[in-house]
Design an enzyme around this catalytic site. Sequence first.
Site, PDB file in Angstrom:
ATOM      1  N   HIS A  76      -3.422   4.239  -2.534  1.00 15.40           N
ATOM      2  CA  HIS A  76      -4.388   3.319  -1.912  1.00 15.40           C
ATOM      3  C   HIS A  76      -5.044   3.980  -0.698  1.00 15.40           C
ATOM      4  O   HIS A  76      -6.260   3.871  -0.495  1.00 15.40           O
ATOM      5  CB  HIS A  76      -3.683   2.054  -1.407  1.00 15.40           C
ATOM      6  CG  HIS A  76      -3.075   1.190  -2.470  1.00 15.40           C
ATOM      7  ND1 HIS A  76      -1.726   0.952  -2.549  1.00 15.40           N
ATOM      8  CD2 HIS A  76      -3.637   0.477  -3.479  1.00 15.40           C
ATOM      9  CE1 HIS A  76      -1.472   0.133  -3.560  1.00 15.40           C
ATOM     10  NE2 HIS A  76      -2.619  -0.169  -4.144  1.00 15.40           N
ATOM     11  N   LEU A 136       0.824  -1.216   0.000  1.00 11.60           N
ATOM     12  CA  LEU A 136       0.000   0.000   0.000  1.00 11.60           C
ATOM     13  C   LEU A 136       0.855   1.263   0.000  1.00 11.60           C
ATOM     14  O   LEU A 136       1.902   1.325   0.636  1.00 11.60           O
ATOM     15  CB  LEU A 136      -0.923  -0.006   1.227  1.00 11.60           C
ATOM     16  CG  LEU A 136      -1.880  -1.197   1.330  1.00 11.60           C
ATOM     17  CD1 LEU A 136      -2.787  -1.044   2.553  1.00 11.60           C
ATOM     18  CD2 LEU A 136      -2.723  -1.374   0.070  1.00 11.60           C
ATOM     19  N   LYS A 147      -5.978   5.894 -11.810  1.00  8.27           N
ATOM     20  CA  LYS A 147      -4.683   5.396 -12.305  1.00  8.27           C
ATOM     21  C   LYS A 147      -4.880   4.182 -13.230  1.00  8.27           C
ATOM     22  O   LYS A 147      -4.189   4.014 -14.225  1.00  8.27           O
ATOM     23  CB  LYS A 147      -3.836   5.043 -11.081  1.00  8.27           C
ATOM     24  CG  LYS A 147      -2.796   3.989 -11.236  1.00  8.27           C
ATOM     25  CD  LYS A 147      -1.512   4.579 -11.707  1.00  8.27           C
ATOM     26  CE  LYS A 147      -0.368   3.603 -11.723  1.00  8.27           C
ATOM     27  NZ  LYS A 147      -0.711   2.226 -11.945  1.00  8.27           N
TER      28      LYS A 147
HETATM   29  P1  AMP Z   1      -3.705  -2.326  -6.863  1.00  4.75           P
HETATM   30  O1  AMP Z   1      -3.265  -2.670  -5.480  1.00  4.75           O
HETATM   31  O2  AMP Z   1      -2.614  -1.875  -7.762  1.00  4.75           O
HETATM   32  O3  AMP Z   1      -4.588  -3.389  -7.462  1.00  4.75           O
HETATM   33  O4  AMP Z   1      -4.640  -1.035  -6.706  1.00  4.75           O
HETATM   34  C1  AMP Z   1      -5.749  -1.042  -5.867  1.00  4.75           C
HETATM   35  C2  AMP Z   1      -6.561   0.207  -6.124  1.00  4.75           C
HETATM   36  O5  AMP Z   1      -5.769   1.363  -5.857  1.00  4.75           O
HETATM   37  C3  AMP Z   1      -7.026   0.311  -7.585  1.00  4.75           C
HETATM   38  O6  AMP Z   1      -8.347   0.827  -7.626  1.00  4.75           O
HETATM   39  C4  AMP Z   1      -6.042   1.301  -8.159  1.00  4.75           C
HETATM   40  O7  AMP Z   1      -6.525   2.011  -9.270  1.00  4.75           O
HETATM   41  C5  AMP Z   1      -5.827   2.229  -6.973  1.00  4.75           C
HETATM   42  N1  AMP Z   1      -4.582   2.973  -7.125  1.00  4.75           N
HETATM   43  C6  AMP Z   1      -3.373   2.467  -7.473  1.00  4.75           C
HETATM   44  N2  AMP Z   1      -2.469   3.460  -7.587  1.00  4.75           N
HETATM   45  C7  AMP Z   1      -3.120   4.615  -7.307  1.00  4.75           C
HETATM   46  C8  AMP Z   1      -2.732   5.990  -7.268  1.00  4.75           C
HETATM   47  N3  AMP Z   1      -1.495   6.385  -7.535  1.00  4.75           N
HETATM   48  N4  AMP Z   1      -3.672   6.911  -6.936  1.00  4.75           N
HETATM   49  C9  AMP Z   1      -4.955   6.533  -6.651  1.00  4.75           C
HETATM   50  N5  AMP Z   1      -5.375   5.248  -6.692  1.00  4.75           N
HETATM   51  C10 AMP Z   1      -4.474   4.304  -7.006  1.00  4.75           C
END
Ligand code: AMP
Length: 280
Positions: free
Chosen positions: A37, A33, A150
């Site tokens: 996140h 995280l 993102k």
């Molecule tokens: P992940 O752990 O990469 O599957 O991401 C989980 C959630 O966090 C997904 O909805 C992503 O789009 C969101 N997320 C990842 N990176 C960012 C970021 N830099 N800013 C905002 N949300 C993000």
Amino acid sequence: MINFKTSKPLSQYLSRQRAAGKRIGFVPTMGALHPGHLSLIDLAKAENRVCVCSIFINPTQFNNENDFLHYPVTVEKDIQELLKRGCHALFLPNHSEIYPEGFQARYYELGALENILEGHFRPGHFQGVCQVVDRLLEIIEPDDIFLGQKDFQQCLVIDHLLTITGRRIQTHIAIAPTVREPGGLAMSSRNTRLNENEFQTAKAISEALYYIKDHALLQPVAELELQAMKYLSGKGLSVDYVTIADAGTLAKTTTLNKPAIALIAVTVGKVRLIDNMLLN
Ligand code: AMP
């Protein structure tokens, strides 16, 4: 924060929260995280909601085994971050909780979204995303699911998933802005795999997106894409795509008279990164 490893006690906990008049806000993640996140956790907690975060590295959405094997795992640190942020419940299932014996993967009809951009470069990826999100929605039955811009194509896919599974009646989707490093690089769990040099080089991704946004009314779409592509290649990045697309469908566009978005995917060293920016 209550940690749940299995779905039954989680469902029971959520039923009690619903009975007490709370809405359920859900943030699915794969862990490692970062502040992006955590911005979703803040949103999910707001307005008297109970916030559930899941951490599950879903093997079925990785088309590249090396990417899966090297995906960062920082569970203890993640738990501390969630505690500090005031998350109410963490769902940390193991593989068999999500995919129990006899689990039958269904095919999700995603139309054109499935095979363009990320779908083209990562065959099967969005079927895997739908599999895990559908399963998590089945377990958690949230009122609101919080996703990051993102992963813009993923947001559209999950929005479509809510329609084709009939879950839209229950679950509302909210998309939060991308959180960036001070130099502009979109935060990503995969950034931890970049060395200092690669981290600096990766700033070119957001620079290319800002270039497109700043010149959107001054140059034809094809020229914007070409200039951005040249910029990224010139910085030594391996470019999968620079595309300006309709923000509703992600179909390629040549005009900017409807909401449009610029999307980029590149590889820096051994790490593939994506980013995007809305243009109008
Ligand atoms: P992940 O752990 O990469 O599957 O991401 C989980 C959630 O966090 C997904 O909805 C992503 O789009 C969101 N997320 C990842 N990176 C960012 C970021 N830099 N800013 C905002 N949300 C993000």
